[in-house]
Design a protein around this motif. Sequence first.
Motif, PDB file in Angstrom:
ATOM      1  N   GLN A   2       0.824  -1.203   0.000  1.00 60.23           N
ATOM      2  CA  GLN A   2       0.000   0.000   0.000  1.00 60.23           C
ATOM      3  C   GLN A   2       0.858   1.252   0.000  1.00 60.23           C
ATOM      4  O   GLN A   2       1.921   1.287   0.617  1.00 60.23           O
ATOM      5  CB  GLN A   2      -0.908   0.034   1.224  1.00 60.23           C
ATOM      6  N   ALA A   3       0.368   2.286  -0.681  1.00 61.95           N
ATOM      7  CA  ALA A   3       0.957   3.624  -0.674  1.00 61.95           C
ATOM      8  C   ALA A   3      -0.195   4.591  -0.895  1.00 61.95           C
ATOM      9  O   ALA A   3      -1.127   4.282  -1.648  1.00 61.95           O
ATOM     10  CB  ALA A   3       2.006   3.768  -1.766  1.00 61.95           C
ATOM     11  N   CYS A   4      -0.167   5.717  -0.244  1.00 63.28           N
ATOM     12  CA  CYS A   4      -1.220   6.736  -0.384  1.00 63.28           C
ATOM     13  C   CYS A   4      -2.593   6.154  -0.032  1.00 63.28           C
ATOM     14  O   CYS A   4      -3.608   6.612  -0.555  1.00 63.28           O
ATOM     15  CB  CYS A   4      -1.253   7.312  -1.793  1.00 63.28           C
ATOM     16  N   LEU A  37      -3.759   5.077  -8.087  1.00 63.69           N
ATOM     17  CA  LEU A  37      -3.419   6.483  -7.845  1.00 63.69           C
ATOM     18  C   LEU A  37      -3.750   7.330  -9.066  1.00 63.69           C
ATOM     19  O   LEU A  37      -4.273   8.441  -8.938  1.00 63.69           O
ATOM     20  CB  LEU A  37      -1.943   6.626  -7.476  1.00 63.69           C
ATOM     21  N   MET A 129       6.303   1.828  -3.248  1.00 57.71           N
ATOM     22  CA  MET A 129       5.668   2.644  -2.211  1.00 57.71           C
ATOM     23  C   MET A 129       6.230   4.056  -2.187  1.00 57.71           C
ATOM     24  O   MET A 129       5.488   5.030  -2.237  1.00 57.71           O
ATOM     25  CB  MET A 129       5.800   1.972  -0.839  1.00 57.71           C
ATOM     26  N   ALA A 130       7.545   4.186  -2.124  1.00 60.82           N
ATOM     27  CA  ALA A 130       8.169   5.505  -2.089  1.00 60.82           C
ATOM     28  C   ALA A 130       7.902   6.284  -3.372  1.00 60.82           C
ATOM     29  O   ALA A 130       7.644   7.489  -3.335  1.00 60.82           O
ATOM     30  CB  ALA A 130       9.675   5.368  -1.851  1.00 60.82           C
ATOM     31  N   MET A 132       5.332   6.040  -5.448  1.00 56.76           N
ATOM     32  CA  MET A 132       3.935   6.494  -5.513  1.00 56.76           C
ATOM     33  C   MET A 132       3.672   7.620  -4.523  1.00 56.76           C
ATOM     34  O   MET A 132       2.976   8.589  -4.845  1.00 56.76           O
ATOM     35  CB  MET A 132       2.977   5.330  -5.268  1.00 56.76           C
ATOM     36  N   GLU A 133       4.220   7.527  -3.326  1.00 59.99           N
ATOM     37  CA  GLU A 133       4.076   8.611  -2.339  1.00 59.99           C
ATOM     38  C   GLU A 133       4.675   9.902  -2.885  1.00 59.99           C
ATOM     39  O   GLU A 133       4.086  10.974  -2.760  1.00 59.99           O
ATOM     40  CB  GLU A 133       4.739   8.231  -1.011  1.00 59.99           C
ATOM     41  N   HIS A 134       5.851   9.802  -3.502  1.00 64.05           N
ATOM     42  CA  HIS A 134       6.497  10.991  -4.071  1.00 64.05           C
ATOM     43  C   HIS A 134       5.668  11.566  -5.223  1.00 64.05           C
ATOM     44  O   HIS A 134       5.497  12.784  -5.320  1.00 64.05           O
ATOM     45  CB  HIS A 134       7.913  10.647  -4.552  1.00 64.05           C
ATOM     46  N   HIS A 135       5.148  10.710  -6.077  1.00 64.14           N
ATOM     47  CA  HIS A 135       4.316  11.184  -7.199  1.00 64.14           C
ATOM     48  C   HIS A 135       3.070  11.906  -6.673  1.00 64.14           C
ATOM     49  O   HIS A 135       2.705  12.970  -7.181  1.00 64.14           O
ATOM     50  CB  HIS A 135       3.916  10.018  -8.101  1.00 64.14           C
ATOM     51  N   ALA A 136       2.424  11.338  -5.661  1.00 65.90           N
ATOM     52  CA  ALA A 136       1.234  11.979  -5.074  1.00 65.90           C
ATOM     53  C   ALA A 136       1.608  13.333  -4.470  1.00 65.90           C
ATOM     54  O   ALA A 136       0.869  14.314  -4.621  1.00 65.90           O
ATOM     55  CB  ALA A 136       0.615  11.070  -4.017  1.00 65.90           C
ATOM     56  N   TRP A 137       2.758  13.404  -3.816  1.00 68.20           N
ATOM     57  CA  TRP A 137       3.221  14.663  -3.221  1.00 68.20           C
ATOM     58  C   TRP A 137       3.454  15.714  -4.322  1.00 68.20           C
ATOM     59  O   TRP A 137       3.054  16.871  -4.183  1.00 68.20           O
ATOM     60  CB  TRP A 137       4.502  14.419  -2.428  1.00 68.20           C
TER      61      TRP A 137
END
Length: 144
Positions: A2-4, A37, A129-130, A132-137
């Motif tokens: 999971q991410a975001c 996402l 995970m990292a 996708m989190e960075h892309h969302a940010w």
Amino acid sequence: MQACGLEFPDALHYFVPHQTWASPEDDGHVRIGITALGIRLAGDIYMCRPKRAGSGIVQGGSVAVVELAKSIVSVKSPVSGVITEVNPLLEDAPELVHRDPYGKGWLVRLRPTDWAADTAQLVHGHAVMAAMEHHAWLERAQTR
């Protein structure tokens, strides 16, 4: 994994900048779709028009067009190849793309032309995970 707050199946390879995924299959083909996402960022899909079987696609080139509430967006392919099958369910039920992005909402199957070279641009495993989190940010930062 999971991410975001979203699921990202471990077996998939992700083209993070364009929020698409590739799933290598036992017969040498690759199934392609849009990430959870990507769907969250884009919103509901009202129409999905993948390119036809027989079409040649390059990595980063358009593999489909989707209609959203306020725009029409080109979906970028995570791998190069020749489309061998288009998801027949999408013609009558385009909402499958956002309801079941990793299952019945896939877009196309293709025969890759250089899977080994294309995977250099894809993210797989724990790095997802990292990424996708960075892309969302980044997306949040651009909309502010």
